[in-house]
Scaffold this motif. Sequence first.
Motif, short mmCIF file in Angstrom:
data_model
loop_
_atom_site.label_atom_id
_atom_site.label_comp_id
_atom_site.label_asym_id
_atom_site.label_seq_id
_atom_site.Cartn_x
_atom_site.Cartn_y
_atom_site.Cartn_z
N SER B 128 0.65 -1.06 -0.50
CA SER B 128 -0.25 0.32 -0.06
C SER B 128 0.93 1.03 -0.16
O SER B 128 0.65 1.96 -0.23
N SER B 129 2.58 1.69 -0.59
CA SER B 129 3.02 2.41 -0.40
C SER B 129 2.29 3.22 -0.82
O SER B 129 1.85 2.89 -2.57
N GLY B 130 2.27 4.69 -0.84
CA GLY B 130 1.08 5.86 -2.46
C GLY B 130 2.55 6.55 -2.78
O GLY B 130 3.93 5.85 -2.50
N MET B 131 2.20 7.05 -3.59
CA MET B 131 3.51 8.05 -3.75
C MET B 131 4.34 8.84 -3.32
O MET B 131 5.45 9.21 -4.01
N VAL B 132 4.67 9.16 -2.35
CA VAL B 132 4.70 9.85 -0.91
C VAL B 132 6.33 8.97 -1.14
O VAL B 132 7.06 8.79 -1.27
N GLY B 133 5.82 7.63 -0.09
CA GLY B 133 6.22 6.91 -0.11
C GLY B 133 7.33 6.16 -1.11
O GLY B 133 8.61 6.32 -0.56
N CYS B 134 6.77 5.75 -2.09
CA CYS B 134 7.29 5.84 -2.89
C CYS B 134 8.42 6.08 -3.79
O CYS B 134 9.80 5.72 -3.76
N SER B 135 8.06 7.45 -3.86
CA SER B 135 9.15 8.55 -4.51
C SER B 135 10.81 8.98 -3.60
O SER B 135 11.56 8.74 -3.53
N ARG B 137 11.71 6.40 -1.39
CA ARG B 137 12.03 5.43 -0.27
C ARG B 137 11.86 5.67 0.97
O ARG B 137 12.90 5.36 1.29
N LEU B 138 10.42 5.58 1.38
CA LEU B 138 11.26 5.81 2.46
C LEU B 138 10.49 4.42 3.65
O LEU B 138 10.84 2.98 2.80
N PRO B 139 11.05 3.86 4.43
CA PRO B 139 11.19 2.18 5.11
C PRO B 139 10.21 1.50 4.97
O PRO B 139 10.92 0.86 4.61
N ARG B 140 9.42 1.81 4.93
CA ARG B 140 8.10 0.90 4.73
C ARG B 140 7.94 0.42 3.80
O ARG B 140 7.83 -0.63 3.10
N ALA B 141 8.44 2.17 2.23
CA ALA B 141 8.10 1.62 0.83
C ALA B 141 9.08 0.20 1.24
O ALA B 141 9.53 -0.71 -0.34
N ARG B 142 9.81 0.58 1.05
CA ARG B 142 11.46 -0.31 0.64
C ARG B 142 11.15 -1.86 1.43
O ARG B 142 12.12 -2.75 1.09
N ARG B 143 10.96 -2.13 2.74
CA ARG B 143 11.06 -3.06 2.94
C ARG B 143 9.64 -4.11 2.35
O ARG B 143 9.86 -4.68 2.24
N GLU B 144 8.56 -3.01 1.96
CA GLU B 144 7.35 -3.27 1.11
C GLU B 144 8.01 -3.82 -0.47
O GLU B 144 7.70 -5.03 -0.87
N GLU B 145 8.85 -3.20 -0.51
CA GLU B 145 9.46 -3.56 -1.90
C GLU B 145 10.51 -5.23 -2.14
O GLU B 145 10.34 -5.61 -2.40
N ALA B 146 11.08 -4.63 -1.11
CA ALA B 146 12.49 -6.12 -0.49
C ALA B 146 10.69 -7.71 -0.47
O ALA B 146 11.04 -8.68 -1.23
N TRP B 147 9.67 -7.22 -0.02
CA TRP B 147 8.85 -8.05 0.68
C TRP B 147 8.21 -8.69 -1.18
O TRP B 147 8.20 -9.92 -1.25
N ILE B 148 8.22 -7.70 -1.09
CA ILE B 148 7.30 -7.98 -2.84
C ILE B 148 8.45 -8.94 -4.10
O ILE B 148 7.99 -9.51 -4.15
N ALA B 149 9.43 -8.73 -4.12
CA ALA B 149 11.08 -9.30 -5.23
C ALA B 149 11.03 -10.53 -3.66
O ALA B 149 11.21 -11.68 -5.02
N GLU B 150 10.72 -10.66 -2.80
CA GLU B 150 10.86 -12.66 -2.08
C GLU B 150 9.57 -13.24 -2.28
O GLU B 150 9.63 -14.15 -3.50
N GLU B 151 8.71 -12.44 -1.90
CA GLU B 151 7.38 -13.44 -2.25
C GLU B 151 7.21 -13.80 -3.91
O GLU B 151 6.60 -14.66 -4.27
N ALA B 152 7.30 -12.85 -5.04
CA ALA B 152 7.76 -13.05 -6.57
C ALA B 152 8.19 -14.07 -6.54
O ALA B 152 7.97 -15.44 -7.54
N THR B 153 10.09 -14.00 -6.29
CA THR B 153 10.44 -15.67 -6.49
C THR B 153 10.25 -16.48 -5.33
O THR B 153 10.19 -17.77 -6.42
#
Lengths: 376, 274
Positions: B128-135, B137-153
């Motif tokens: 659910s990270s939004g525009m602000v978080g994603c642009s 790269r706030l910690p939560r957005a980064r955590r989510e991104e890492a989780w997404i990559a891991e899950e995708a694998t």
Amino acid sequence: MEEKREDSLQEVAAAGKGERRGGFLGEALFLARRHVVFLSLVAFIAVMPFWAKPLSKPLGIPLVMVMRLVGIYTIVAVGLNILMGYAGQISLGHGAFFGIGAYTSAILTVKAHFPPWLGIIMAVLVAIAFGFLVAPVLRLKGHYLAMATLGVGIVLFVFLREMTWLTGGNDGIRNIPPLSLPGMRIGEARDYLRAEYYFIWVIALIVLLLCSNLVRSRLGRAMRALHQSEVAAEVMGVNVSWEKIKVFVLSTALAGLAGGIFAHVQGYIDPNLFTIVLSIQLVTMVVVGGMESIWGAVAGAGLITFIPKIVEALPKWLGEVPRWVEKYSNYEGMVFGLILVLTMIFMPAGITRGLSDMVRYRRSPFVNPFRKKAME
Amino acid sequence: MNVARTAGGTEGGAPGFAPGEHLLAAESLTKTFGGLAAVKNVSFMVRKEAIKAIIGPNGAGKTTLYDLLTGIYEPDEGSVIFEEKSLLGLPPHRICAMGVARTFQTVRIFSQMTVQENVMVGLHKSTSSGMVGCSLRLPRARREEAWIAEEATRYLDLVGLEMQADSPAGSLPYGQQRLLEMARALATRPKLLLLDEPASGLNAYETRELGELIYRIRDMGITVLLVEHDMGLVMRISEEVLVLDYGEVIAEGTPEEVRNDPRVIEAYLGSELE
Ligand SMILES: Nc1ncnc2c1ncn2[C@@H]1O[C@H](COP(=O)(O)OP(=O)(O)OP(=O)(O)O)[C@@H](O)[C@H]1O
Ligand SMILES: [Mg+2]
């Protein structure tokens, strides 16, 4: 739109080596590696004014002055590139949002005596509001969307020209207060220019950095996904219409920001600055620079902004030039149109990608439009 | 997923089916395209954690039925109840959020994105990270991104595409593109997975592997609906079969029952089922 060029698949592979993790150091290394382009650009921008001074005179082009404009157009072009290149939604009306930003800040500072910085913030907010207002056109696709956004631009132009009590009509607005920035001394034009230059580029670089983060995030993936197949993206849980609205409003916000700054740098504005010609110029920047490329926006903005300045400087370089070159500004719209068409035919990936492909894959940056496509 | 198998419940179910046991109930669905009824008065139910096949000759309306279930089209008539909630009138992304995922008969992968990025799109709705978080790269957005990559694998591992994670999706052979669609659909963490001819373009060996994969998906607690022309696969793995012809249900039952149904044999001219 679902099947695109085969040969661009290589970069997809290259771009895919995306997120890697690992603590603070990991993040720092990751950022450094990813932002080589960004850091080189920062270095270039930082030192440019120093060697620009001796160069400007012999060239006959006021480099710092022109680079200010490049910075302003970069801000718009990045937003438009995200909208068109990543999310695949065309807009032929972004000149209008640029104009909305410029007029908002100009009116507020001249008539209501807002300080310029507040005027610029208001310009962004008003552009966002208009972005939401216009967003329903995003339900249209392809040519229909192009026509509708074109219409938006025309409506706004008429509005600016006819609402004389607010906009000054065809006379426009004059004596817009300049930005007050540190390092400016009254009467020192060069200090003014340089301070504005740095101010604009700090903002442009921040915008570039944030946008390059954005396109690599979940939102960037959602945009690219809906670009390639709206149905598949929607069925995979992406709220396609909302994502489109978000990216559209982002791009109008950036256009408003750039327009707001433009008004104060320029000092005067009138409706003729924000016609369809500007919109086409912006689209040309995106296409020439390269779709789906944040850095392409900088290259496109630079190229398209410098071309007229170079043509203006030609008499100085060559002495005698043909009359039609002197009257270049009459043909400007045609020249941009031609550049747009030729790029789309011969270098559809744009210059940044075309050139980086040439270096990386030793492939010609040009495509031969007469070559038959391989049969399915 | 532990399913309480409640008995009883009378409303609206076909005889012999108890609503509590059912994940999906479609009731007299009808969809007409300019006078042609692609789906006509179709009612059926899907038990939790079942593998149910939908078969029928070309043009029988199977894909259109999927389009109705996933919200791509709205039915002219009828209702769809999923986990006791109506799906009617919901946009596809909401239906996906409720737990219905699908693959497409004509693959619709994001060919300009990498294999892994395709699957990451499936995880969009779980973050659910939004525009602000994603642009920023706030910690939560980064955590989510890492989780997404891991899950995708993880999902790529499941379908066996982990080696191709960084390849452009468009460069995969056809059969693997279908597997990628399955991984992407699974990444939305569905309760019900609709597969549209997943075996087309696969050889006999790959088809057998696909059967194993479908079993594994079911064992993850996911209910599977399978539209398929490969009768061998259908008869082997499905517990129930629904047969459509000209948009109408002509038979429903176990593979054995359906195979011997005279109307089905007639629809298929007797040949394909043997
Ligand atoms: N968008 C549409 N517009 C008009 N007619 C359609 C549309 N979609 C499907 N149809 C028609 O509806 C009927 C059912 O099509 P559908 O694709 O659902 O069949 P199917 O059972 O999936 O066939 P196949 O086994 O060939 O995939 C066909 O006659 C088809 O031509
Ligand atoms: Mg079909």
